[in-house]
Design a protein around this motif. Sequence first.
Motif, PDB file in Angstrom:
ATOM      1  N   ASP A  46       9.024  -3.710  41.250  1.00 24.73           N
ATOM      2  CA  ASP A  46       8.451  -2.365  41.320  1.00 24.73           C
ATOM      3  C   ASP A  46       9.388  -1.459  42.111  1.00 24.73           C
ATOM      4  N   ALA A  90      -2.632  -3.337  27.085  1.00 25.55           N
ATOM      5  CA  ALA A  90      -2.105  -1.976  27.140  1.00 25.55           C
ATOM      6  C   ALA A  90      -3.084  -0.961  26.568  1.00 25.55           C
ATOM      7  N   ARG A 128       5.219   2.239  34.435  1.00 29.85           N
ATOM      8  CA  ARG A 128       4.243   3.278  34.737  1.00 29.85           C
ATOM      9  C   ARG A 128       4.913   4.469  35.409  1.00 29.85           C
ATOM     10  N   THR A 137       9.409   6.174  37.936  1.00 29.38           N
ATOM     11  CA  THR A 137       8.501   5.092  37.544  1.00 29.38           C
ATOM     12  C   THR A 137       8.316   4.181  38.746  1.00 29.38           C
ATOM     13  N   SER A 178       5.251   7.435  37.957  1.00 31.17           N
ATOM     14  CA  SER A 178       4.773   7.630  39.323  1.00 31.17           C
ATOM     15  C   SER A 178       4.291   9.057  39.513  1.00 31.17           C
ATOM     16  N   LEU A 210      -5.094   1.179  28.909  1.00 30.61           N
ATOM     17  CA  LEU A 210      -4.362   2.049  29.825  1.00 30.61           C
ATOM     18  C   LEU A 210      -3.952   3.343  29.129  1.00 30.61           C
ATOM     19  N   GLY A 235       0.819   8.036  36.259  1.00 29.31           N
ATOM     20  CA  GLY A 235      -0.114   7.001  35.856  1.00 29.31           C
ATOM     21  C   GLY A 235      -0.056   6.606  34.400  1.00 29.31           C
ATOM     22  N   VAL A 236       0.754   7.291  33.605  1.00 29.98           N
ATOM     23  CA  VAL A 236       0.856   6.982  32.179  1.00 29.98           C
ATOM     24  C   VAL A 236       1.939   5.927  31.971  1.00 29.98           C
ATOM     25  N   TRP A 237       1.680   4.983  31.062  1.00 38.44           N
ATOM     26  CA  TRP A 237       2.599   3.877  30.794  1.00 38.44           C
ATOM     27  C   TRP A 237       3.441   4.159  29.551  1.00 38.44           C
ATOM     28  N   SER A 238       4.670   3.655  29.584  1.00 42.30           N
ATOM     29  CA  SER A 238       5.564   3.841  28.439  1.00 42.30           C
ATOM     30  C   SER A 238       6.568   2.707  28.378  1.00 42.30           C
ATOM     31  N   LEU A 277      -1.373   5.580  27.611  1.00 41.98           N
ATOM     32  CA  LEU A 277      -0.047   5.309  27.053  1.00 41.98           C
ATOM     33  C   LEU A 277       0.563   6.584  26.501  1.00 41.98           C
TER      34      LEU A 277
END
Length: 315
Positions: free
Chosen positions: A108, A125, A28, A114, A30, A128, A37-40, A130
Amino acid sequence: MTPALEPLRRIAAYAVCADEIGRFLLVRASTRAGAPGVWSLPGGAVDHGEDPIHTVVRETAAETGLSVAVTGLCDVLADMRSLPHRGITIHTDRLLYTGAVRGGTLRDRIGQPTDLARWMTPAEAERLPLRPFTATVLGLPPGPVDLRPEEAPDFPSFYAIPGPDGLHRAQRFAAYAVATDPAGRLLLTQIAPTYPGAGQWHLPGGGTDYGEQPGPALLRELVEETGQHGRMVELLGVASHRDAASLGPEGYPIDWHGVRAFYRVVVDDPTPLTVVDVGGSTSAVRWFAPGELIDLPPSAFTEVTEEAIRAAGLR
């Protein structure tokens, strides 16, 4: 708003890691990142001169605490996104590699680009935000998390900047075709005088334009350099080569790092060969029968050409 943003370009590499129950390793962004907040997928920018495979291993360890071994090449994609709060628009060429976890402990991070790392199923996923390229890998529809410019901004095809050692340095992504005809002949171009590698035989293709995907780029270059229309078949590999003192038509040495994707392409209906882009880096073009390739020494080809035709099983 977006046309006034400064255009930037970079190359990045990522790990596609799945476990035995179908979960994928994701990270995620940071509050320090451009899209908090976006996931990759874990990964990041390829340093100057760095092999993208090393980027995958380095970035995955830093972002997740896990050591991975790269096991293959998935795909090569490109995208643009605008970050008005930073005053920039970025074109990123993304290299996606499969990876297997060798060890380590998932962890983490605090105060880094991230902050979380998790194993997730595609169903988890999907709930969320993405990054679009990550959604594509997971087989999910891409969400509207990126602000994209309506048009690609102007950006020079060649862009060198002063490096820390005083030399100008350039990092460039390019796409090339291992192009064959129904008779099994290979199409190669000869590099023009004053260009690095002058006189050597090279694959048709070249640097992609800002906002351009690699596939359409190499088919465009194939027409411009040879007059032939091709059909994409498969991605064969990615080559990374650095020449720390390349000398070209600019007239001064450049620390050059080329990252090149090469694809198998078929020219179903060959036409008379012609160099459409006269005065460029291509001086001649010809078809080579398989026996002719075997008889030529490795020095007759550029590095990426030798690597690509061996990957295609042609030498």
